[in-house]
Write an enzyme that holds these catalytic residues in place. Structure first.
Site, PDB file in Angstrom:
ATOM      1  N   LYS A  56       0.747  -1.116   0.015  1.00  0.00           N
ATOM      2  CA  LYS A  56       0.011  -0.099  -0.052  1.00  0.00           C
ATOM      3  C   LYS A  56       0.929   1.109   0.007  1.00  0.00           C
ATOM      4  O   LYS A  56       0.245   2.320  -0.048  1.00  0.00           O
ATOM      5  CB  LYS A  56      -1.105   0.071   1.029  1.00  0.00           C
ATOM      6  N   SER A 298      -2.650 -12.569   4.426  1.00  0.00           N
ATOM      7  CA  SER A 298      -2.986 -12.663   2.844  1.00  0.00           C
ATOM      8  C   SER A 298      -1.924 -13.290   2.074  1.00  0.00           C
ATOM      9  O   SER A 298      -2.270 -13.763   0.983  1.00  0.00           O
ATOM     10  CB  SER A 298      -3.388 -11.032   2.482  1.00  0.00           C
TER      11      SER A 298
HETATM   12  N1  PMP Z   1      -3.200  -7.814   1.722  1.00  0.00           N
HETATM   13  C1  PMP Z   1      -3.185  -6.963   2.706  1.00  0.00           C
HETATM   14  C2  PMP Z   1      -2.586  -7.315   3.946  1.00  0.00           C
HETATM   15  C3  PMP Z   1      -3.649  -5.549   2.321  1.00  0.00           C
HETATM   16  O1  PMP Z   1      -3.609  -4.431   3.473  1.00  0.00           O
HETATM   17  C4  PMP Z   1      -4.396  -5.242   1.239  1.00  0.00           C
HETATM   18  C5  PMP Z   1      -4.618  -4.022   0.975  1.00  0.00           C
HETATM   19  N2  PMP Z   1      -6.008  -3.585   1.753  1.00  0.00           N
HETATM   20  C6  PMP Z   1      -4.504  -6.414   0.240  1.00  0.00           C
HETATM   21  C7  PMP Z   1      -4.010  -7.615   0.448  1.00  0.00           C
HETATM   22  C8  PMP Z   1      -5.210  -5.979  -1.017  1.00  0.00           C
HETATM   23  O2  PMP Z   1      -4.609  -5.242  -1.913  1.00  0.00           O
HETATM   24  P1  PMP Z   1      -5.428  -4.163  -2.811  1.00  0.00           P
HETATM   25  O3  PMP Z   1      -6.338  -3.082  -1.928  1.00  0.00           O
HETATM   26  O4  PMP Z   1      -4.491  -3.767  -3.673  1.00  0.00           O
HETATM   27  O5  PMP Z   1      -6.599  -5.102  -3.357  1.00  0.00           O
END
Ligand code: PMP
Length: 361
Positions: A56, A298
């Site tokens: 991010k 994630s």
């Molecule tokens: N994994 C984590 C830990 C995140 O903080 C985010 C962003 N919220 C994402 C995945 C997903 O990324 P995106 O917002 O680009 O879909």
């Protein structure tokens, strides 16, 4: 030790950085030598190499710089955003360096490390009740922005989100895999910025590469096929009926963001493979212990999907899994739940095996 092997050397970057902001992006793609099955190569893109520890950081700098270019963010104006954490940490880093005050609105359910990190960078953190889910923090940020004339970063709607992944993340992938086949890219979605930005570029430039999107098994909003209700300017208004609280922080809020709607409408991904929280956590632990790579839940989720794909892939398949952030952001969560603080029996017996320096208990 092989004495013929020379000591490793490094040569630096070959240039000096003007500020921390210049260090965003260009994250390494790393092969999983121990976890890849014999016939398939799994690589990970390690977004925790970004200066504030997550993917991010890319979006944070682009939202601020685009608003500066458009003149909608004035010097010294307060920036506000609703975020599950990583966007807040990225914005906190960027705003600290550029001198903007920052207010973050976050549901109380996200890990306390995230709050402390943002406050460490000098941001203010406003918590909202967990019962109000993602939409609660999001609506609170809109209210506060309107009342105070603060600049709302709008990560779930702004085009600055997917744009930066198109101009940076996707280009890095294309460049790093030059001369090699890349069969699958695996990613989850929070806002959808990563998948939409990568999708725009990969669909036109690497036509043989399939994009696999993942979402939590117990909150499969996209697989449900139920459309999101929105206002005329794209803001989601109601919690999605398929949402349930899940363990994969940063993925799938309780609404389908406008940013990922483009991926749905333009068919920027080829398939959706859902994954459970426990499988994601197990994969994240395996990645730390077998490859020495520490990522969040994630990142474990995308790896778990990549490992499933690998099982049914033909020989020579190459898979890239996105690792959005560092595992250190999860010390207080389920990811570290079974990682002990105290010595276990084996450690105690090692301690007792020599006479000196015994702990009493
Ligand atoms: N994994 C984590 C830990 C995140 O903080 C985010 C962003 N919220 C994402 C995945 C997903 O990324 P995106 O917002 O680009 O879909």
């Amino acid at each position: 030790m092989d004495l013929n092997k020379k000591i490793r050397t490094t040569i630096g970057q070959g240039h000096l950085y003007d500020s921390v902001i210049e260090t965003i992006g260009n994250t390494p793609v790393i092969k999983l030598k121990n976890l890849s099955p014999k016939n398939v190569s799994i690589f990970v893109k390690a977004e925790f190499f970004n200066p504030a520890g997550s993917v991010k950081d890319r979006l944070a700098i682009n939202i601020i710089e685009e608003a500066e270019r458009k003149g909608i963010l004035k010097p010294g104006q307060t920036v506000i955003e609703a975020t599950s954490g990583n966007t807040g940490v990225g914005l906190a880093m960027v705003c600290a360096q550029k001198g903007y005050p920052l207010v973050i609105v976050m549901a109380e359910s996200f890990s306390v490390e995230r709050r402390k990190l943002m406050r460490m960078y000098g941001a203010k953190v406003i918590l909202t009740p967990k019962e109000e889910k993602g939409l609660g923090m999001y609506k609170k940020a809109i209210e506060l922005a309107k009342l105070n004339n603060w600049f709302l970063a709008s990560q779930f709607e702004t085009s600055a989100n997917a744009d930066i992944h198109q101009y940076t993340t996707a280009q890095e992938i294309i460049n790093d895999f030059k001369g090699t086949n890349l069969d699958y890219i695996v990613t989850g979605y929070g806002t959808g910025g990563t998948v939409t930005g990568i999708g725009r570029e990969i669909k036109s430039k690497l036509k043989d590469t399939k994009i696999i999107l993942s979402e939590p098994e117990n909150a499969s909003l996209l697989l449900s096929g139920v459309e999101q209700e929105r206002s005329s300017d794209g803001y989601a208004e109601k919690s999605h009926s398929a949402f349930q609280p899940h363990l994969i922080q940063g993925w799938t809020p309780d609404f389908i963001p406008l940013v990922i709607q483009e991926s749905i409408d333009e068919k920027l991904y080829d398939d959706i493979i859902p994954i459970s929280g426990p499988e994601s956590i197990a994969a994240s632990i395996k990645l730390a212990q077998k490859e020495g790579i520490l990522t969040g839940i994630s990142g474990g989720g995308t790896l778990a999907v990549a490992l499933k794909l690998a099982k049914t892939s033909k020989d020579g398949t190459v898979i890239l899994a996105m690792l959005p952030d560092t595992g250190e952001r999860y010390l207080s969560t389920m990811l570290f739940e079974n990682i002990a603080e105290e010595m276990n029996e084996e450690e105690i017996s090692i301690m007792k095996s020599t006479p000196g320096f015994h702990l009493k208990n």
